[in-house]
Write a protein that holds these residues in place. Structure first.
Motif, short mmCIF file in Angstrom:
data_model
loop_
_atom_site.label_atom_id
_atom_site.label_comp_id
_atom_site.label_asym_id
_atom_site.label_seq_id
_atom_site.Cartn_x
_atom_site.Cartn_y
_atom_site.Cartn_z
N ASP A 1 0.85 -1.18 0.00
CA ASP A 1 0.00 0.00 0.00
C ASP A 1 0.89 1.23 0.00
O ASP A 1 2.07 1.13 0.30
CB ASP A 1 -0.91 -0.02 1.25
N ARG B 1 -5.19 10.11 -3.31
CA ARG B 1 -3.77 10.11 -3.66
C ARG B 1 -3.44 11.41 -4.39
O ARG B 1 -4.31 12.20 -4.72
CB ARG B 1 -3.46 8.93 -4.57
N SER C 1 -8.49 9.70 -7.76
CA SER C 1 -7.18 9.34 -7.21
C SER C 1 -7.33 8.73 -5.82
O SER C 1 -6.35 8.36 -5.20
CB SER C 1 -6.28 10.57 -7.14
N GLN C 2 -8.55 8.62 -5.33
CA GLN C 2 -8.84 8.04 -4.01
C GLN C 2 -7.97 8.66 -2.92
O GLN C 2 -7.37 7.98 -2.11
CB GLN C 2 -8.63 6.52 -4.00
N TYR D 1 -5.88 0.43 -6.68
CA TYR D 1 -5.08 1.48 -7.34
C TYR D 1 -4.45 0.95 -8.62
O TYR D 1 -3.86 -0.13 -8.63
CB TYR D 1 -4.00 1.95 -6.35
N LYS D 2 -4.58 1.71 -9.69
CA LYS D 2 -4.23 1.18 -11.02
C LYS D 2 -2.74 0.85 -11.17
O LYS D 2 -2.38 -0.04 -11.97
CB LYS D 2 -4.67 2.15 -12.12
N SER D 3 -1.88 1.51 -10.40
CA SER D 3 -0.45 1.24 -10.53
C SER D 3 -0.06 -0.19 -10.14
O SER D 3 1.03 -0.65 -10.44
CB SER D 3 0.36 2.22 -9.67
#
Ligand SMILES: [Zn+2]
Length: 337
Positions: free
Chosen positions: A148, A171, A168-169, A221-223
């Protein structure tokens, strides 16, 4: 037998500088046998008599040809060049390793009776020594790893609405520094202060520190989407009314790493008030080590720091003894105490 339960007992044990030096010699050198910090040679040092205020300090001179330099156990350690007594250093380590949430530099300075600037420097140096020296990868033996990231620093009230990035939740924030965390369920945590949280950055951190093929739990998260090839990647979707994903009857979550972040942030708000980005990795190290040594006693934590005290530049010199240091005085150097 070295044991203490209170600061009072601790101070009774480390009653003077000589005791502290002898104790540190036992911790730093195998069997307490002097190792020359200048050339790395062991068993070739002889004891010399120090004078004046240093007369009780165990001092040595190396008899290796081409070296011949004087030293004490403090030379080449993180304490070298500091005017603060070893006794106060040990007390500072005691204060930091026995406090559950960390201690501010101002508070440390008050307890030690040193200036605020000195307190700050000691606090930072001890944080470096708190660094985790374990090198094993996470995720061995089928243990699940949670990954995380979080953002530390910055002030929400200063942030303009336009700066918030959609989807970006929480982020992405210009004035915050990203920290990536990996935690093994029931095991260790590792933290990494990074420039960004791109897929490239996250994949590299995971690849370097987690056993290939291990199960990794992250949020959506897309990353993280690219790590699936080398790992058994399980995504926990926070927006689906729960934090747990079930797979083949097993429940997966990211609760451990999230708990760790809240500890870090409570420390940030309650003790330090501000962590500058350039020092953030030291704070993260401090909290990670405190977490990783949670089942060890105060004595084990104290010893971990005392032993982990080689100055980085000296470690380099010992590793490459054939490269002469052009700035190094060859002789007539007084012992550094
Ligand atoms: Zn030497």
């Amino acid at each position: 037998m070295f044991t203490f339960k209170t600061l009072h007992e601790f101070n009774d044990y480390f009653k003077d500088e000589k005791t502290c030096y002898e104790f540190y010699e036992q911790q730093r050198w195998e069997g307490g046998v002097p190792v020359c910090p200048h050339c790395g040679t062991a068993k070739k040092a002889y004891k010399v008599k120090a004078r004046g205020m240093f007369k009780d300090i165990p001092s040595y001179r190396c008899s290796e040809s081409g070296c011949g330099l004087p030293f004490t156990v403090r030379t080449g350690s993180i304490y070298e060049g500091s005017k603060v007594e070893l006794r106060k250093w040990f007390q500072a380590i005691y204060e930091i390793t026995t406090s559950k949430k960390g201690i501010s530099s101002v508070e440390l300075a008050t307890r030690l009776g040193v200036s605020q600037k000195t307190g700050w420097l000691m606090n930072h140096k001890i944080r470096t020594m708190l660094a985790d020296t374990a090198t094993e990868l996470l995720g061995e033996d089928g243990k699940t790893v949670q990954a995380d990231e979080t953002y530390v620093g910055g002030k929400n009230k200063n942030r303009h609405k336009d700066k918030k990035i959609e989807g970006s939740q929480g982020r992405s924030a210009a004035d915050k520094t990203p920290v990536v965390g990996l935690i093994e369920k029931g095991g260790r945590v590792m933290t990494f202060v990074t420039q960004d949280t791109s897929a490239e950055t996250l994949t590299q951190i995971i690849d370097n520190n987690v056993v290939n093929g291990a199960t990794i739990v992250t949020d959506a998260y897309k990353s993280y989407s690219t790590i699936g090839n080398a790992y058994n990647h399980i995504t926990v979707k926070h927006q689906e009314g729960g934090y747990i994903t079930e797979r083949n009857g097993n429940k997966f979550h990211t609760q451990n790493i999230e708990n760790f972040w809240s500890q870090l942030k409570r420390g940030y708000i309650g003790i330090y008030h501000y962590m500058s980005p350039q020092h953030l990795h030291r704070y993260c190290n401090e909290f990670a080590t405190r977490y990783n040594m949670r089942d060890d006693g105060n004595i084990a934590r104290f010893l971990h720091v005392v032993r982990n005290s080689d100055s980085p530049k000296i470690t380099y010199r010992i590793l490459t003894p054939n490269i002469p240091n052009p700035n190094h005085p060859r002789r007539k150097q007084k012992p550094t105490v």
